[in-house]
Scaffold this motif. Structure first.
Motif, mmCIF file in Angstrom:
data_model
loop_
_atom_site.group_PDB
_atom_site.id
_atom_site.type_symbol
_atom_site.label_atom_id
_atom_site.label_comp_id
_atom_site.label_asym_id
_atom_site.label_seq_id
_atom_site.Cartn_x
_atom_site.Cartn_y
_atom_site.Cartn_z
ATOM 1 N N ASP A 26 0.827 -1.195 0.000
ATOM 2 C CA ASP A 26 0.000 0.000 0.000
ATOM 3 C C ASP A 26 0.871 1.259 0.000
ATOM 4 O O ASP A 26 2.100 1.185 0.102
ATOM 5 C CB ASP A 26 -0.938 -0.003 1.207
ATOM 6 C CG ASP A 26 -1.997 -1.089 1.105
ATOM 7 O OD1 ASP A 26 -2.351 -1.446 -0.028
ATOM 8 O OD2 ASP A 26 -2.442 -1.590 2.151
ATOM 9 N N LEU A 27 0.242 2.409 -0.098
ATOM 10 C CA LEU A 27 0.973 3.672 -0.189
ATOM 11 C C LEU A 27 1.963 3.845 0.960
ATOM 12 O O LEU A 27 1.629 3.652 2.122
ATOM 13 C CB LEU A 27 -0.003 4.848 -0.198
ATOM 14 C CG LEU A 27 -0.767 5.086 -1.509
ATOM 15 C CD1 LEU A 27 -1.815 6.172 -1.300
ATOM 16 C CD2 LEU A 27 0.185 5.487 -2.623
ATOM 17 N N SER A 36 3.220 3.210 -4.303
ATOM 18 C CA SER A 36 2.746 1.865 -4.030
ATOM 19 C C SER A 36 3.260 0.979 -5.150
ATOM 20 O O SER A 36 3.671 1.455 -6.209
ATOM 21 C CB SER A 36 1.218 1.808 -3.967
ATOM 22 O OG SER A 36 0.655 2.147 -5.215
#
Length: 217
Positions: A26-27, A36
């Motif tokens: 994820d980010l 990401s």
């Protein structure tokens, strides 16, 4: 003083696996924003590699599409980023010349490795990888490409930011392109078979269509 060892600190963080052939992250923050990454493996023997890493000079991204085996992509995945850090430290920042020097140094190292391995692993001479790398530093994006992996930039089409336009940043190095064929023939004037039309398409040495890193074919 920044050392090469601290420069090579990876920033992958927690990786989430969907199944054995898929993983994503994820980010996460980097020097100029967030990133990401997602990887989908096409077959049980993974020939491809990818990496995202942060340095004091910027964020480094690499995608390596292996051909003929995983060895070249794995080698580049391990060696290109340290060479990038070393070059950036020497020049105190990122530039097109830094990217070029890192890629040239990595290919020279791989070719020496192939020479050492060839007597007992001759198949290593036909292994290679496409190489697509980028570096984000402050308000600059540097991209280098060899092969047919593509870098695409999403750009806001208007101030509202609601409409995003895809902008292609790289050109494919494929011998279906007449200019690529001319370049290869100029580079290998004594090899009449450097580009051959076979099985309905143009191929390098009659084997593969795309130019790539490392292979001696």
């Amino acid at each position: 003083m920044t050392t090469l060892r601290s420069c090579i600190e990876r920033c992958f963080g927690d990786i989430v696996y969907g199944d054995e052939l898929f993983w994503h992250q994820d980010l996460k923050p980097h020097t100029s924003g967030e990133f990401s990454i997602a990887v989908v493996q096409a077959n049980s023997t993974l020939e491809d590699q990818g990496q995202v890493a942060a340095t004091p000079f910027g964020t480094f991204i690499g995608v390596y599409d292996g051909h003929g085996g995983p060895e070249a992509a794995r080698f580049v995945n391990n060696q290109l980023f340290p060479n990038f850090c070393k070059s950036a430290m020497e020049q105190k920042g990122v530039s097109a010349d830094v990217m070029r020097k890192a890629i040239v140094a990595t290919e020279e190292e791989f070719l020496r490795s192939v020479e050492r391995s060839f007597p007992y692993r001759p198949q290593i001479a036909s292994v290679g990888t496409c190489c697509l790398v980028g570096a984000v530093t402050e308000d600059m994006l540097y991209v280098a490409n060899l092969g047919d992996s593509r870098a695409v930039l999403g750009r806001c089409a208007n101030p509202s930011g609601k409409d995003v336009v895809a902008e292609r940043l790289t050109c494919d190095h494929n011998v279906s392109d007449v200019e690529i064929r001319k370049e290869l023939k100029q580079m290998h004037p004594d090899d009449s078979d450097i580009v051959v039309h076979t099985r309905g398409v143009w191929r390098i040495k009659g084997i593969i269509q795309v130019r790539f890193f490392g292979s001696s074919i």
